[in-house]
Design an enzyme around this catalytic site. Structure first.
Site, PDB file in Angstrom:
ATOM      1  NE  ARG A  50       3.238  53.740 -42.528  1.00  0.00           N
ATOM      2  CZ  ARG A  50       3.097  54.941 -43.117  1.00  0.00           C
ATOM      3  NH1 ARG A  50       2.314  55.075 -44.180  1.00  0.00           N
ATOM      4  NH2 ARG A  50       3.739  55.997 -42.660  1.00  0.00           N
ATOM      5  CE1 TYR A 102     -12.851  31.506 -45.537  1.00  0.00           C
ATOM      6  CE2 TYR A 102     -12.220  33.793 -45.899  1.00  0.00           C
ATOM      7  CZ  TYR A 102     -12.196  32.651 -45.123  1.00  0.00           C
ATOM      8  OH  TYR A 102     -11.536  32.646 -43.929  1.00  0.00           O
ATOM      9  CG  ASP A 173     -11.360  35.329 -54.121  1.00  0.00           C
ATOM     10  OD1 ASP A 173     -10.442  34.579 -54.513  1.00  0.00           O
ATOM     11  OD2 ASP A 173     -11.574  35.553 -52.922  1.00  0.00           O
ATOM     12  CE  LYS A 198      -6.786  29.871 -47.922  1.00  0.00           C
ATOM     13  NZ  LYS A 198      -6.726  31.261 -47.470  1.00  0.00           N
TER      14      LYS A 198
END
Length: 385
Positions: A50, A102, A173, A198
């Site tokens: 983690r 988005y 972004d 992506k």
């Protein structure tokens, strides 16, 4: 001597000349949750996955290198990256946001962040006066460029100067162009976000998100937050993204070449009323994107003449897949009003130009003749109705 981006997608300079991991060219998947300590005060450098994992660390170093940051953070999705980033702010903070984002980002801001008493102002950052929106409690500016799906292009350098003058965090972004074509940190941004699902991953086979920064204070805060919230990317997914990013450059070049040809083909179709692609000279952001990026990317949006024909296109594609997402090897077509922007209020969608006639293409790396033949077949069917 600075290495080229294609080399940096594959190699970390600090590893050269060393026989690491038994000489394995494919970086191993360290599929472990915890790590042995030889004694108190001594560590392998890893304690618990983690907090950090060798596979994730390798991926983060490569992403930081190609995006020009001092550190990168690999998370379970692009939305997980934005969610973690929002933890930098506190109730009462105000953030200026690009209106044409988005839809999932807008959904997060409007349904989760606002619940936490964050305040947002949505504006067209490529046209509107950002400084008019700055208030005493403004803490950040958040943009996409080009935007999703209307392909608006904002001036990163200009906005960076505004942000610095008002001591604001400037977030970009960069999913649509990827680090291969655009590096916002070099233009003055403080933070870059990616949906690694992506173009960086590039094969539609795993989810990932990235935050990259060149700000030491933000880096330290994010390193604390990622270990505290537990949203780091799992080792096997890190390995898939490591594999995908190796071919980022060749994929971006091929898909962009296809996109330019498809954009020009679409312009000549009688059922297409408008094409939005920043690589077209008539696009209002054409000169700006040439100045601040190394390419135009492979995303394009277009209008057809009515909703019936939009639905017919989606129903008849075969080689091109009607699917959400973008940036993979396959060419995908998306219907924003029911997919990526379904949760955006209709009046907001229409104001941004997202109508029932809007289609978005993520152009892949197939042979261009096959893609054009597919589109020609589909548009020919519209004439037969």
């Amino acid at each position: 001597m600075d290495r080229g981006i294609n080399t940096r997608c594959i190699h970390l300079e600090e590893d050269e000349g060393k026989c690491l991991n038994y000489g394995a060219l494919s970086f191993p998947i360290f599929q472990t949750a915890t790590y042995e300590h030889p004694e108190v005060g001594r560590s392998s450098g890893f304690d618990y996955t983690r907090l950090q994992n060798p596979t994730r660390e390798q991926l983060e170093k490569i992403i930081a290198s190609i995006e020009g940051g001092i550190d990168a953070f690999a998370l379970s999705s692009g939305m997980a990256a934005i969610t973690l980033l929002m933890e930098l702010f506190k109730p009462g903070d105000h953030i200026i946001v690009e209106a044409d984002l988005y839809g999932g980002t807008t959904r997060l801001f409007d349904n989760v962040s606002k619940k936490n008493n964050y305040e947002f102002s949505y504006i067209n950052c490529s046209e509107d006066d950002i400084e008019k929106e700055i208030k005493d409690n403004t803490k950040a500016i958040f943009i996409e460029t080009p935007t999703n799906p209307m392909m608006n292009v904002s001036d990163i350098g200009k906005i960076a100067k505004i942000a610095k003058a008002h001591n604001l965090i400037f977030i970009v972004d960069n999913t649509f162009l990827s680090p291969y074509f655009q590096n916002p940190l070099e233009l003055g941004a403080d933070v870059v976000i990616h949906s690694g699902t992506k173009f960086i991953g590039g094969h539609n086979d795993t989810l990932a998100g990235f935050i990259v920064t060149n700000n030491e204070s933000i880096k330290e805060q994010l390193r604390f937050l990622i270990k505290t919230t537990g949203s780091g990317l799992a080792p096997i997914d890190c390995w898939l993204i490591l594999r995908g990013v190796k071919t980022l450059g060749v994929r971006m070049e091929k898909s962009q070449d296809n996109a330019i040809k498809i954009a020009n083909w679409l312009k000549n179709q009688k059922h297409v009323t408008k094409v939005f692609y920043p690589g077209l000279p008539e696009h209002p952001g054409y000169e700006l994107i040439k100045k601040q990026a190394r390419g135009f990317g492979s995303m394009l949006t277009f209008y057809v003449d009515n909703k019936e024909n939009a639905l017919a296109v989606l129903a008849n594609v075969r080689l091109i897949k009607y699917a959400e997402s973008l940036g993979g090897t396959e060419t995908l077509i998306t219907y924003p009003v029911t997919q990526t922007h379904a949760d955006v209020p209709e009046e907001v969608r229409l104001k941004n130009g997202i109508t029932n006639e809007t289609l978005r293409l993520s152009v892949g790396i197939e042979d261009i003749d096959d893609l054009i033949n597919e589109l020609d077949r589909v548009f020919s069917l519209l004439d037969e109705k």
